[in-house]
Write a protein that holds these residues in place. Sequence first.
Motif, PDB file in Angstrom:
ATOM      1  N   GLY A 276       4.421  61.609  42.092  1.00 18.44           N
ATOM      2  CA  GLY A 276       5.233  60.478  42.541  1.00 18.44           C
ATOM      3  C   GLY A 276       6.226  60.851  43.626  1.00 18.44           C
TER       4      GLY A 276
ATOM      5  N   ASN B 274       7.326  55.727  43.646  1.00 18.03           N
ATOM      6  CA  ASN B 274       6.807  56.323  42.420  1.00 18.03           C
ATOM      7  C   ASN B 274       7.016  55.374  41.253  1.00 18.03           C
TER       8      ASN B 274
ATOM      9  N   THR C 252       8.044  60.701  46.956  1.00 19.98           N
ATOM     10  CA  THR C 252       8.242  59.610  47.921  1.00 19.98           C
ATOM     11  C   THR C 252       8.502  60.143  49.329  1.00 19.98           C
TER      12      THR C 252
END
Length: 292
Positions: A190, A7, A192
Motif C-alpha cells: 500500500g 492504500n 502511496t
Amino acid sequence: MALSATNGTGRYRGRFAPSPSGPLHNGSLLAAMASYLDARAHHGEWLLRIEDIDTPRVMPGADRYIMQQLRALGMHWDGTPVWQSERLALYQQAFDALAANGRVYGCACTRQELPPEGAYPGTCRHGLPPGKRTRAWRFRVEPGTERYTDRWHGPQEQDVLAETGDFIIKRADGLWAYQLVVVVDDGDQGITHIVRGADLLESTARQRVLARALGLRYPEAMHVPLLCDETGRKLSKQNHAAAMDLHDPVLTLNKAWQALGFEALSVPDCAAFWDTAVERWDGRWGQTPDGV
Ligand code: GLU
C-alpha cells in the motif's frame, strides 16, 4: 485518468528499499533521507524493505548493518521491516496472474543474441524458435506512450514497447526480476509515494505498465539526484563507494542534505537535524501534484 495512489486509508505511506549488497554509502543516504523527510513532512509512515531478491549480490549481514546505520542517524522506520526473500509466493502469484492474461512468454535469447542496446527485438514474442528452450520470462508490453509526472523532474513520457520492448520479469537464473518484485511489493504494502534515486527514473514507465496489468495503483514518484564521485560516476556499491562515516552523524546528514539542494543546518544532534529538515522539506515539497 491519471493513476492516483492510495492504500485505502488515505494516508501517506512511503518506503526505503535498500539492496543489502553492502553498507549504505553517502549516495544511498540521499534516497533514504529524501524518502524519510517526505514521509515525515506528510505525517505519513516510512517502511523499510530489504531488497534481497538478487541473491548473488547479497552481502551476508549487510541488512542488519544498514539498520544500524539508519538508527545511528536517528532514522526510525514504522512497523516491521520486510525481506523480499520471504515473499516469493507473492511474486509467483503475480506472475501467474499475468500469465493467465497472456502477458508473459518464455524467451530463449542469450545476451549474445541480442543487440547491445535498445529495445528487445521481440524474437520470441510469437513463440520460441524451433529447437530452443525457455531461459527467461518476459512481460508482453502493449503499444502506447506512458505519461506521468515525476515530482522532482516534472512531466515524463516513454513508449515502453519502442524504447525497452518486452522486459524480463523472471531471469534466466530463475530469480524474480527487480521490475516485477518492486511493483508487487509497492502494491501489496500500500505504498502511496516512492522517493528514490534518479537512476530509477527510467524504470518508472515499465513499472507503471506492469502495475496496471496487475490491477495495482502505481504510487506518486519522486526521483532525487544521485551523488557522483570526482570523476562524475554515480556513487554505488559496485564502484566501491565507502560506507558512511558515522563518527559525526550530523556532518554526514548535512552532506546529503546539501546534495539535495538545501543549506547546511547548524544543529546540535540528529534529532534537531530531522526536526528542522522536515520543516524545510515541507516548505518545498509538501504539496504533491495529486495529493493522496
Ligand atoms: N533496491 C533498489 C536499490 O537499492 C531500490 C529500489 C527502489 O527504490 O525502487 O537501488
